[in-house]
Design a protein around this motif. Structure first.
Motif, PDB file in Angstrom:
ATOM      1  N   THR A  60     -40.675 -12.717-107.289  1.00 41.35           N
ATOM      2  CA  THR A  60     -41.335 -12.636-108.969  1.00 41.35           C
ATOM      3  C   THR A  60     -41.779 -11.991-109.046  1.00 41.35           C
ATOM      4  N   GLY A  61     -41.916 -11.216-110.252  1.00 40.26           N
ATOM      5  CA  GLY A  61     -42.790  -9.734-110.662  1.00 40.26           C
ATOM      6  C   GLY A  61     -41.777  -9.433-112.084  1.00 40.26           C
ATOM      7  N   GLU A  89     -43.191  -6.141-113.043  1.00 39.12           N
ATOM      8  CA  GLU A  89     -42.699  -4.879-113.134  1.00 39.12           C
ATOM      9  C   GLU A  89     -41.583  -4.688-111.552  1.00 39.12           C
ATOM     10  N   ASP A 137     -42.825 -12.811-114.379  1.00 30.98           N
ATOM     11  CA  ASP A 137     -43.945 -13.574-114.520  1.00 30.98           C
ATOM     12  C   ASP A 137     -43.915 -14.798-116.092  1.00 30.98           C
ATOM     13  N   GLY A 165     -47.027 -13.255-106.962  1.00 35.61           N
ATOM     14  CA  GLY A 165     -47.236 -14.446-108.205  1.00 35.61           C
ATOM     15  C   GLY A 165     -47.941 -15.940-107.044  1.00 35.61           C
ATOM     16  N   ASP A 193     -49.912 -14.848-111.980  1.00 32.91           N
ATOM     17  CA  ASP A 193     -49.982 -15.540-111.504  1.00 32.91           C
ATOM     18  C   ASP A 193     -49.017 -17.021-111.320  1.00 32.91           C
TER      19      ASP A 193
HETATM   20 MG    MG Z   1     -47.549 -10.111-109.041  1.00 29.36          MG
END
Ligand code: MG
Ligand code: AMP
Length: 391
Positions: free
Chosen positions: A176-177, A179, A219, A243, A250
Motif C-alpha cells: 500500500t502507498g 508514494e 491509500d 497503511g 492508513d
Molecule cells: Mg503508507
C-alpha cells in the motif's frame, strides 16, 4: 499493545499445521515436509557391489592368483571365479557371486597375468552387500522430514519419483502507498521506490515459499477494502505492507475491521515493528506489516516465517535462537523490546550501525537479530545477548 512473547504465543496458538497433502515429483519437493513415511522399493545397493578399484578373488588363502577377466560398473555378467583366480573389478561393479573378497589395486602387484598380494586379505573386504544402506520395504525417510538436497538425492537413489508432502500455503503480498513506484521508473518529487514486495518475496523464496502473488494499492479506503477482501478469498496467507499505522491515510486497519476479520492482536511492544497486526478470517491468515522496510522484514522473520513453516508441517518452525557475547555497546531508549540487526561471527555478536526502521543497509549486512527484552536498557561489550539467526 501486546508484549513480544505474548504476540509470539498468540501466533503460535492460532496457526495450525495444514492437513492438505499433495503429490509432487521428487525433483520439485525441495523444502517440503513429508506427509507419510517412505518405504524403499528396492535394496540399496541393489546387488553386491565393489567399493574399490581392485581385484575380486576366488579364495583368500593364496598369495598368487591367475587373472581371468574383468567386470566394469554397469556390467550384468556374473563370471565364474574359482579358487586361485582373480578378476579385475572397478568401484560400483557387481561382485561375482563366487568372489570371497575384493582387494584394492594399491595392495597387489600384477605381473604377466598373475596377481600377487602384498598383504593378507580378509573375507568380504571392500564389498557393499546388497541392501547394506537400506533393504526393500524398510523406512527410508519418516513423515515430518524436511526434504533437502541430500534427501532428494537419496530418494532418487531408491528410484522414487513422486512423494506425498504437506501443501505449502499460497501467499499474497499487497503493497500500500501512493508514494510507491517500481524501481524501473524515474522518481518524481515525493515518490520512493517500492521495495517491500521484492524484499519479502525474496525472503520467502530463501525459505522455499514461491507460491506468491503481488498486488499494489493506493491509500484509498474502498480500493484497500476490496483488494484485501479478494485476497482473503483467494490465498491462504495475506501479507499487507504499510497503511497499518495511525495516519489519516492508513486504511488497512479500518478495512480489516470492516471486513470483520478475527483480530488477534494489533501493536506489539517492540522496536521496530510496533504497528504489526495479526488476524484470521475463514481459513486465511493475515499479517499487516508496517511499511518501513526494516520493520516489515523484522516482523516477517520473527512472526510470519515461523507461522508459514508451521502451516507447512515443520516441527521446528522458529528461527534458531542462541546466546552470544557482545562486541558492542548499545543504549536502548524506551520501554519496548528491540530487535537489532547484527553480525554474528565466531560466537561473538556485533550490533550494526543504522538501526532506524526506514534503513535497510544494516539488514543487508546482518546474519542475525539481537533481541533486547523490555527490561534491558544498556548493552556493554562482554554481555551475553540473545541472538536469532537469520536464514
Ligand atoms: Mg503508507
Ligand atoms: P506506512 O506504514 O504506510 O506509514 O509507511 C511507513 C514508511 O514506509 C513510509 O515512509 C513509506 O513511504 C515507507 N514504505 C511503505 N511501504 C513501502 C514499500 N512497499 N516499499 C518501500 N517503502 C515503503
Amino acid at each position: 499493545m501486546v508484549p513480544v512473547e505474548k504476540a509470539l504465543q498468540l501466533v503460535d496458538n492460532r496457526i495450525k499445521p495444514t492437513q492438505e497433502i499433495v503429490t509432487l515429483s521428487v525433483s520439485n519437493s525441495l523444502g517440503f515436509v513429508l506427509a507419510k513415511d517412505i518405504l524403499s522399493p528396492i535394496n540399496m545397493p541393489p546387488f553386491r557391489q565393489s567399493a574399490m578399484d581392485g581385484y575380486a578373488l576366488g579364495s583368500i588363502e593364496e598369495k598368487t592368483f591367475s587373472l581371468i577377466g574383468e567386470v566394469q560398473a554397469g556390467d550384468d555378467e556374473d563370471p565364474e571365479l574359482k579358487k586361485g583366480e582373480a578378476i579385475r573389478i572397478f568401484t560400483g561393479a557387481p561382485v561375482p557371486s563366487e568372489a570371497k573378497t575384493v582387494i584394492m589395486q594399491e595392495k597387489v602387484e600384477v605381473i604377466a597375468n598373475k596377481v600377487i598380494l602384498q598383504e593378507s586379505v580378509k573375507p568380504n573386504a571392500n564389498i557393499r552387500p546388497a541392501g547394506e544402506q537400506i533393504k526393500q520395504g524398510e523406512v527410508a525417510l519418516t513423515k515430518g522430514t524436511i526434504i533437502n538436497a541430500a534427501g532428494i538425492g537419496y530418494l532418487a537413489t531408491l528410484g522414487i519419483t513422486h512423494i506425498e508432502v504437506y501443501k505449502k500455503p499460497s501467499i499474497a503480498i499487497i503493497a500500500t502507498g501512493n508514494e510507491l513506484v517500481p524501481p524501473s521508473q524515474k522518481l518524481k518529487h515525493g515518490q520512493i521506490y517500492e521495495s517491500n514486495s521484492v524484499m519479502l518475496s525474496s525472503a520467502l523464496k530463501t525459505s522455499g515459499f514461491v507460491n506468491v502473488s503481488f498486488y499494489k494499492v493506493e491509500d484509498e479506503y474502498q480500493a484497500t477494502c476490496s483488494i484485501i477482501e479478494k485476497a482473503i478469498q483467494q490465498y491462504d496467507v495475506v501479507l499487507i505492507s504499510g497503511g497499518i499505522s495511525v495516519g489519516d491515510y492508513d486504511f488497512v486497519g479500518k478495512a480489516l475491521r470492516d471486513l470483520q476479520v478475527d483480530e488477534i492482536f494489533y501493536k506489539v511492544k517492540q522496536k521496530p515493528g510496533k504497528p504489526l497486526y495479526f488476524a484470521q478470517k475463514d481459513n486465511t491468515t493475515i499479517f499487516a506489516l508496517p511499511g518501513n522496510p526494516a520493520s516489515s522484514l523484522s516482523c516477517f522473520y520473527i512472526y510470519v516465517l515461523p507461522a508459514l513453516q508451521k502451516i507447512s508441517g515443520h516441527q521446528d518452525y522458529h528461527l534458531t535462537r542462541t546466546t552470544s557475547i557482545s562486541n558492542s555497546e548499545y543504549s536502548k531508549k524506551g520501554e519496548r523490546a528491540e530487535f537489532l540487526k547484527a553480525s554474528l561471527k565466531n560466537d561473538k555478536v556485533t550490533i550494526l550501525d543504522g538501526q532506524a526502521s526506514s534503513m535497510l543497509r544494516s539488514f543487508a549486512l546482518a546474519n542475525a537479530l539481537v533481541y533486547l527484552p523490555e527490561e534491558v536498557s544498556k548493552v556493554n561489550p562482554g554481555d551475553r545477548l540473545l541472538v536469532i539467526n537469520l536464514p
